[in-house]
Write a protein that holds these residues in place. Structure first.
Motif, short mmCIF file in Angstrom:
data_model
loop_
_atom_site.label_atom_id
_atom_site.label_comp_id
_atom_site.label_asym_id
_atom_site.label_seq_id
_atom_site.Cartn_x
_atom_site.Cartn_y
_atom_site.Cartn_z
N UNK A 197 0.81 -1.22 0.00
CA UNK A 197 0.00 0.00 0.00
C UNK A 197 0.84 1.27 0.00
N UNK A 198 1.91 1.28 0.80
CA UNK A 198 2.76 2.46 0.86
C UNK A 198 3.43 2.72 -0.48
N UNK A 199 3.94 1.66 -1.09
CA UNK A 199 4.59 1.80 -2.40
C UNK A 199 3.61 2.26 -3.46
N UNK A 200 2.39 1.72 -3.43
CA UNK A 200 1.36 2.11 -4.40
C UNK A 200 1.04 3.60 -4.27
N UNK A 201 0.94 4.07 -3.02
CA UNK A 201 0.66 5.49 -2.79
C UNK A 201 1.78 6.36 -3.35
N UNK A 202 3.02 5.96 -3.12
CA UNK A 202 4.16 6.74 -3.62
C UNK A 202 4.18 6.77 -5.14
N UNK A 203 3.88 5.64 -5.78
CA UNK A 203 3.85 5.60 -7.25
C UNK A 203 2.74 6.50 -7.78
N UNK A 204 1.57 6.45 -7.14
CA UNK A 204 0.45 7.29 -7.57
C UNK A 204 0.79 8.78 -7.44
N UNK A 236 3.68 10.06 -7.79
CA UNK A 236 4.60 10.38 -8.89
C UNK A 236 3.89 10.35 -10.24
N UNK A 237 2.93 9.45 -10.37
CA UNK A 237 2.27 9.22 -11.66
C UNK A 237 1.30 10.33 -12.03
N UNK A 238 0.45 10.72 -11.08
CA UNK A 238 -0.63 11.65 -11.39
C UNK A 238 -0.22 13.11 -11.20
N UNK A 239 -0.96 14.00 -11.88
CA UNK A 239 -0.72 15.43 -11.72
C UNK A 239 -0.92 15.87 -10.29
N UNK A 240 -1.93 15.32 -9.64
CA UNK A 240 -2.15 15.49 -8.20
C UNK A 240 -2.94 14.28 -7.71
N UNK A 241 -2.66 13.90 -6.46
CA UNK A 241 -3.26 12.68 -5.92
C UNK A 241 -3.49 12.83 -4.43
N UNK A 242 -4.77 12.79 -4.02
CA UNK A 242 -5.12 12.91 -2.61
C UNK A 242 -5.09 11.54 -1.92
N UNK A 243 -5.78 11.46 -0.81
CA UNK A 243 -5.84 10.20 -0.06
C UNK A 243 -6.91 9.31 -0.68
N UNK A 244 -6.55 8.67 -1.78
CA UNK A 244 -7.48 7.85 -2.54
C UNK A 244 -6.87 6.49 -2.84
N UNK A 245 -7.66 5.61 -3.47
CA UNK A 245 -7.23 4.25 -3.77
C UNK A 245 -7.40 3.97 -5.25
N UNK A 246 -6.34 3.41 -5.87
CA UNK A 246 -6.38 2.98 -7.26
C UNK A 246 -5.99 1.51 -7.30
N UNK A 247 -6.92 0.65 -7.72
CA UNK A 247 -6.62 -0.78 -7.83
C UNK A 247 -5.99 -1.10 -9.18
N UNK A 248 -5.33 -2.25 -9.23
CA UNK A 248 -4.71 -2.72 -10.47
C UNK A 248 -5.54 -3.85 -11.08
N UNK A 249 -5.48 -4.02 -12.41
CA UNK A 249 -4.67 -3.22 -13.31
C UNK A 249 -5.30 -1.85 -13.59
N UNK A 250 -4.42 -0.87 -13.77
CA UNK A 250 -4.83 0.49 -14.12
C UNK A 250 -3.98 0.92 -15.31
N UNK A 251 -4.59 1.68 -16.23
CA UNK A 251 -3.86 2.13 -17.41
C UNK A 251 -4.17 3.59 -17.71
N UNK A 252 -3.15 4.30 -18.17
CA UNK A 252 -3.33 5.67 -18.67
C UNK A 252 -2.21 5.96 -19.65
N UNK A 253 -2.23 7.14 -20.26
CA UNK A 253 -1.21 7.52 -21.23
C UNK A 253 -0.05 8.29 -20.61
N UNK A 254 -0.38 9.42 -19.99
CA UNK A 254 0.65 10.31 -19.47
C UNK A 254 0.64 10.40 -17.94
N UNK A 255 -0.53 10.31 -17.33
CA UNK A 255 -0.63 10.36 -15.87
C UNK A 255 -0.69 11.76 -15.32
N UNK A 256 0.17 12.65 -15.80
CA UNK A 256 0.22 13.99 -15.22
C UNK A 256 -0.98 14.86 -15.61
N UNK A 257 -1.82 14.35 -16.52
CA UNK A 257 -3.06 15.05 -16.86
C UNK A 257 -4.24 14.56 -16.03
#
Length: 200
Positions: free
Chosen positions: A39-46, A48-69
């Protein structure tokens, strides 16, 4: 850089070497996200991946193009097998529920096949306001806003804006009714029963 600037501005762009680098960097993060259950690693990756990321949950598999949008608020839950094509900005508010198999697609390709074959494209923003619930296998198309508290039924295709506190279903999704005070009263009663049972 000009194509990247155009992408961020919602203008026509073409994938160039710089954008390929950004796509590759995003895919590397996605591989890490989709391979770990920590969970901690997933939060850290999120973060880095997203333009902004609050206290939320993203399950796998997940896919996107750029992430920062992609911008995700607090308390939101993105279920497994969700895809986001984030050529345009995707804004996900607080306490948003996104069901499995959902696709959020901002990409717009030319209707003329010869121009489409050049690889030119653009994105149009999508916004899911606070407390929205998206059912499983929903498709959300470019330039759509789904208003606060609304529900989209499973399997629907959302092609136009949905107003606040509405339930919409179908292809194309249409509002079938508003969420009313009766809903509030019913569910508050059910919740109170639940709390009472848990105290026993």
């Amino acid at each position: 850089m000009k194509n990247y600037e155009n992408l961020k501005a919602g203008k026509l762009f073409k994938t160039d070497a710089y954008l390929v680098e950004r796509l590759t960097a995003c895919w590397e993060k996605l591989v890490k996200l989709n391979m770990t259950i920590d969970r901690k690693e997933r939060k850290e990756i999120c973060q880095e991946l997203f333009g902004s990321f609050g206290k939320s949950t993203v399950l796998s598999p997940f896919r996107c193009d750029y992430g920062d949008n992609i911008h995700i608020g607090d308390g939101s839950f993105i279920n497994f097998n969700v895809s986001m094509v984030d050529l345009g900005k995707i804004e996900i508010g607080n306490r948003v529920l996104i069901g499995p198999g959902t696709g959020i697609f901002t990409a717009i390709h030319p209707t003329d096949p010869e121009i489409r074959a050049t690889g030119i494209e653009k994105g149009a923003d999508i916004k899911l306001e606070d407390d929205v619930w998206i059912g499983g296998n929903v498709t959300i198309l470019p330039a759509v806003t789904i208003g606060k508290g609304s529900i989209i039924g499973a399997g629907s295709v959302v092609t136009k804006d949905i107003p606040e506190m509405s339930i919409a279903v179908g292809n194309p999704a249409k509002v079938v009714r508003e969420i009313t005070e009766e809903d509030k009263i019913y569910w508050q009663g059910e919740y109170e029963k639940y709390l009472g049972e848990m105290e026993k």
